[in-house]
Motif scaffolding. Structure first.
Motif, PDB file in Angstrom:
ATOM      1  N   ASP A 148      47.817 -42.210 -18.907  1.00  0.00           N
ATOM      2  CA  ASP A 148      48.553 -43.029 -19.871  1.00  0.00           C
ATOM      3  C   ASP A 148      47.675 -43.296 -21.099  1.00  0.00           C
ATOM      4  O   ASP A 148      46.516 -42.868 -21.178  1.00  0.00           O
ATOM      5  N   ASP A 149      48.231 -44.021 -22.081  1.00  0.00           N
ATOM      6  CA  ASP A 149      47.497 -44.262 -23.323  1.00  0.00           C
ATOM      7  C   ASP A 149      46.218 -45.059 -23.085  1.00  0.00           C
ATOM      8  O   ASP A 149      45.190 -44.805 -23.726  1.00  0.00           O
ATOM      9  N   ALA A 150      46.272 -46.027 -22.168  1.00  0.00           N
ATOM     10  CA  ALA A 150      45.082 -46.838 -21.896  1.00  0.00           C
ATOM     11  C   ALA A 150      43.950 -45.973 -21.343  1.00  0.00           C
ATOM     12  O   ALA A 150      42.777 -46.137 -21.713  1.00  0.00           O
ATOM     13  N   THR A 151      44.279 -45.037 -20.458  1.00  0.00           N
ATOM     14  CA  THR A 151      43.251 -44.157 -19.894  1.00  0.00           C
ATOM     15  C   THR A 151      42.704 -43.220 -20.959  1.00  0.00           C
ATOM     16  O   THR A 151      41.491 -42.960 -21.018  1.00  0.00           O
ATOM     17  N   LEU A 152      43.565 -42.703 -21.838  1.00  0.00           N
ATOM     18  CA  LEU A 152      43.096 -41.825 -22.911  1.00  0.00           C
ATOM     19  C   LEU A 152      42.188 -42.582 -23.875  1.00  0.00           C
ATOM     20  O   LEU A 152      41.178 -42.042 -24.345  1.00  0.00           O
ATOM     21  N   ASN A 153      42.525 -43.837 -24.164  1.00  0.00           N
ATOM     22  CA  ASN A 153      41.651 -44.660 -25.006  1.00  0.00           C
ATOM     23  C   ASN A 153      40.306 -44.886 -24.318  1.00  0.00           C
ATOM     24  O   ASN A 153      39.251 -44.859 -24.955  1.00  0.00           O
ATOM     25  N   GLY A 154      40.341 -45.110 -22.998  1.00  0.00           N
ATOM     26  CA  GLY A 154      39.107 -45.280 -22.251  1.00  0.00           C
ATOM     27  C   GLY A 154      38.259 -44.025 -22.270  1.00  0.00           C
ATOM     28  O   GLY A 154      37.024 -44.093 -22.328  1.00  0.00           O
ATOM     29  N   LEU A 155      38.892 -42.868 -22.243  1.00  0.00           N
ATOM     30  CA  LEU A 155      38.166 -41.608 -22.307  1.00  0.00           C
ATOM     31  C   LEU A 155      37.433 -41.480 -23.640  1.00  0.00           C
ATOM     32  O   LEU A 155      36.269 -41.049 -23.685  1.00  0.00           O
ATOM     33  N   ARG A 156      38.099 -41.872 -24.707  1.00  0.00           N
ATOM     34  CA  ARG A 156      37.445 -41.834 -26.020  1.00  0.00           C
ATOM     35  C   ARG A 156      36.258 -42.801 -26.059  1.00  0.00           C
ATOM     36  O   ARG A 156      35.217 -42.491 -26.664  1.00  0.00           O
ATOM     37  N   ARG A 157      36.386 -43.961 -25.412  1.00  0.00           N
ATOM     38  CA  ARG A 157      35.272 -44.924 -25.394  1.00  0.00           C
ATOM     39  C   ARG A 157      34.086 -44.363 -24.614  1.00  0.00           C
ATOM     40  O   ARG A 157      32.928 -44.553 -25.010  1.00  0.00           O
ATOM     41  N   LEU A 158      34.366 -43.661 -23.514  1.00  0.00           N
ATOM     42  CA  LEU A 158      33.262 -43.036 -22.778  1.00  0.00           C
ATOM     43  C   LEU A 158      32.568 -41.988 -23.641  1.00  0.00           C
ATOM     44  O   LEU A 158      31.339 -41.876 -23.635  1.00  0.00           O
ATOM     45  N   GLY A 159      33.349 -41.234 -24.404  1.00  0.00           N
ATOM     46  CA  GLY A 159      32.767 -40.228 -25.285  1.00  0.00           C
ATOM     47  C   GLY A 159      31.863 -40.840 -26.331  1.00  0.00           C
ATOM     48  O   GLY A 159      30.837 -40.251 -26.697  1.00  0.00           O
ATOM     49  N   ALA A 160      32.227 -42.024 -26.806  1.00  0.00           N
ATOM     50  CA  ALA A 160      31.424 -42.687 -27.833  1.00  0.00           C
ATOM     51  C   ALA A 160      30.058 -43.123 -27.286  1.00  0.00           C
ATOM     52  O   ALA A 160      29.122 -43.346 -28.053  1.00  0.00           O
ATOM     53  N   LYS A 161      29.956 -43.230 -25.954  1.00  0.00           N
ATOM     54  CA  LYS A 161      28.690 -43.659 -25.341  1.00  0.00           C
ATOM     55  C   LYS A 161      27.766 -42.491 -25.024  1.00  0.00           C
ATOM     56  O   LYS A 161      26.641 -42.702 -24.563  1.00  0.00           O
ATOM     57  N   LEU A 162      28.222 -41.267 -25.255  1.00  0.00           N
ATOM     58  CA  LEU A 162      27.381 -40.111 -24.965  1.00  0.00           C
ATOM     59  C   LEU A 162      26.188 -40.075 -25.913  1.00  0.00           C
ATOM     60  O   LEU A 162      26.344 -40.118 -27.127  1.00  0.00           O
ATOM     61  N   SER A 163      25.007 -40.006 -25.351  1.00  0.00           N
ATOM     62  CA  SER A 163      23.794 -39.982 -26.177  1.00  0.00           C
ATOM     63  C   SER A 163      23.148 -38.612 -26.213  1.00  0.00           C
ATOM     64  O   SER A 163      22.324 -38.341 -27.096  1.00  0.00           O
ATOM     65  N   ASP A 164      23.503 -37.748 -25.266  1.00  0.00           N
ATOM     66  CA  ASP A 164      22.903 -36.421 -25.205  1.00  0.00           C
ATOM     67  C   ASP A 164      23.679 -35.468 -26.115  1.00  0.00           C
ATOM     68  O   ASP A 164      24.855 -35.193 -25.877  1.00  0.00           O
ATOM     69  N   PRO A 165      23.060 -34.938 -27.174  1.00  0.00           N
ATOM     70  CA  PRO A 165      23.789 -34.024 -28.074  1.00  0.00           C
ATOM     71  C   PRO A 165      24.255 -32.754 -27.373  1.00  0.00           C
ATOM     72  O   PRO A 165      25.198 -32.108 -27.814  1.00  0.00           O
ATOM     73  N   LEU A 166      23.616 -32.396 -26.250  1.00  0.00           N
ATOM     74  CA  LEU A 166      24.012 -31.190 -25.524  1.00  0.00           C
ATOM     75  C   LEU A 166      25.315 -31.386 -24.750  1.00  0.00           C
ATOM     76  O   LEU A 166      25.885 -30.421 -24.244  1.00  0.00           O
ATOM     77  N   SER A 167      25.778 -32.623 -24.662  1.00  0.00           N
ATOM     78  CA  SER A 167      27.026 -32.875 -23.940  1.00  0.00           C
ATOM     79  C   SER A 167      28.242 -32.318 -24.679  1.00  0.00           C
ATOM     80  O   SER A 167      29.291 -32.069 -24.067  1.00  0.00           O
ATOM     81  N   LEU A 168      28.124 -32.161 -26.003  1.00  0.00           N
ATOM     82  CA  LEU A 168      29.208 -31.626 -26.836  1.00  0.00           C
ATOM     83  C   LEU A 168      30.503 -32.429 -26.685  1.00  0.00           C
ATOM     84  O   LEU A 168      31.602 -31.902 -26.847  1.00  0.00           O
ATOM     85  N   GLY A 169      30.360 -33.704 -26.375  1.00  0.00           N
ATOM     86  CA  GLY A 169      31.537 -34.551 -26.270  1.00  0.00           C
ATOM     87  C   GLY A 169      32.266 -34.446 -24.949  1.00  0.00           C
ATOM     88  O   GLY A 169      33.419 -34.885 -24.851  1.00  0.00           O
ATOM     89  N   TYR A 170      31.632 -33.901 -23.919  1.00  0.00           N
ATOM     90  CA  TYR A 170      32.270 -33.757 -22.615  1.00  0.00           C
ATOM     91  C   TYR A 170      31.665 -34.732 -21.608  1.00  0.00           C
ATOM     92  O   TYR A 170      30.459 -34.996 -21.621  1.00  0.00           O
ATOM     93  N   VAL A 171      32.520 -35.263 -20.740  1.00  0.00           N
ATOM     94  CA  VAL A 171      32.069 -36.065 -19.615  1.00  0.00           C
ATOM     95  C   VAL A 171      32.487 -35.355 -18.325  1.00  0.00           C
ATOM     96  O   VAL A 171      33.326 -34.456 -18.329  1.00  0.00           O
TER      97      VAL A 171
END
Length: 332
Positions: free
Chosen positions: A230-253
């Motif tokens: 749902d929209d809440a989960t998709l928003n949460g996914l974007r928030r997790l992406g914003a916490k990625l500190s490793d540049p090699l992650s390429l925005g993936y969790v």
């Protein structure tokens, strides 16, 4: 989470079959579920309490014998099949790879531990190769890589050539991946006294699938439908992406899928009188999603879904997305 439910799995590992060595890109989850038996008209499943997390699946049943005489039936718990042809090159990691009971299955009846029998068989296609593997002290589980590599060193060349001809291993220098399929199940005889309730509980570690999940753009429509994002989960996914500190992650969790087969409960005499599903995502920052309507949050990390007179029509696939760096280790 919405009412629509699908059972499509992400079988990314199959695409890796032609790779020259085992890869660590993706893994397929392995389906397991509850207890099964031949259709038994006299016994009803009064209640089932199912708890799912990334680490463990726990199930507690109350069965009731509705007839005026005892019923003795064989109950089984099938382990998920292990197909070396599909899984040898995947990132799949079994919870207890060195044991025949690779999911650490345990069971109690009315609070007392039961030691069920274990039946193991192995196949290449439809041809059974159980005796052939045992004759050469080869494991029936083709994902026991250390044992397979040791076997190649101790088995003489003519015998190894026979095993290649039998389709057990790839016909390539240095390749020891087992190409057979292992099928196993625990089973025991259970007596249900006339007019009485019997409480059976079992527990095991799920074989969850892992795959990378993009956070910079929403998953495609089919993926969202498969896990009812749902929209809440998709928003949460974007928030997790914003916490990625490793540049090699390429925005993936990392995303993990825990499957559970519910539909085998239809072998019992009637609908499940009361069914409760509790899902624990493990961390308040983690995300979880699965296809059931009317899910309630009952704690910082736990969610519950309940039904009465439940006739399972769709199996479960629960998607877990832990915070970056907090997921379980998946790779060999």
């Amino acid at each position: 989470m919405v009412a629509r439910s699908r059972t499509a799995a992400l079988l990314l590992a199959a695409a890796l079959l032609c790779a020259p060595a085992r890869a660590n890109d993706s893994a397929s989850e392995l389906d397991a579920g509850g207890l099964v038996l031949r259709p038994e008209p006299g016994i009803v499943l009064a209640s089932e309490d199912l708890s799912i997390s990334l680490a463990r699946i726990d199930v507690a049943y109350v069965f009731r014998n509705q007839v005026d005489e005892p019923r003795t039936v064989r109950i089984a718990f099938p382990l998920p099949p292990i197909d070396g042809r599909l899984l040898s090159f995947s990132a799949l990691k079994l919870p207890q790879p060195e044991r025949a009971n690779f999911v650490d299955f345990t069971v109690t009846v009315d609070g007392r531990p039961v030691e069920p029998e274990l039946e193991e068989r192995a196949f290449v296609g439809e041809r059974e190769v159980t005796d052939l593997l045992r004759r050469h002290s080869l494991p029936l589980n083709p994902l026991r890589f250390t044992e397979l590599e040791a076997a190649q060193k101790r088995i003489d060349k003519p015998t190894w050539a026979e095993l290649l001809k039998a389709g057990l291993f790839p016909d390539a220098e240095g390749m020891t991946e087992g190409l057979w399929r292992s099928e196993a199940k625990f089973h025991w005889l259970q007596t249900f006294p006339a007019g009485k309730e019997v409480r059976i509980a079992h527990s095991y570690a799920p074989v969850s699938g892992y795959h990378p999940l993009a956070t910079r753009e929403p998953p495609d429509k089919a993926y969202r439908a498969a896990y009812c994002l749902d929209d809440a989960t998709l928003n949460g996914l974007r928030r997790l992406g914003a916490k990625l500190s490793d540049p090699l992650s390429l925005g993936y969790v990392g995303a993990y899928v825990v499957p559970y087969i519910v539909t085998t409960a239809r072998n019992w005499a009637a609908p499940i009188g009361r069914f409760t599903l509790t899902v624990d995502k493990g961390s308040p920052e983690a995300l979880v999603s699965f296809c059931r309507s009317g899910v309630r949050k009952i704690g910082p990390t736990t969610f519950r879904w309940e039904a009465r007179d439940y006739v399972p029509d769709q199996d479960l696939r629960v998607l877990f997305v832990p915070p970056p760096g907090r997921g379980p280790r998946r790779f060999r």
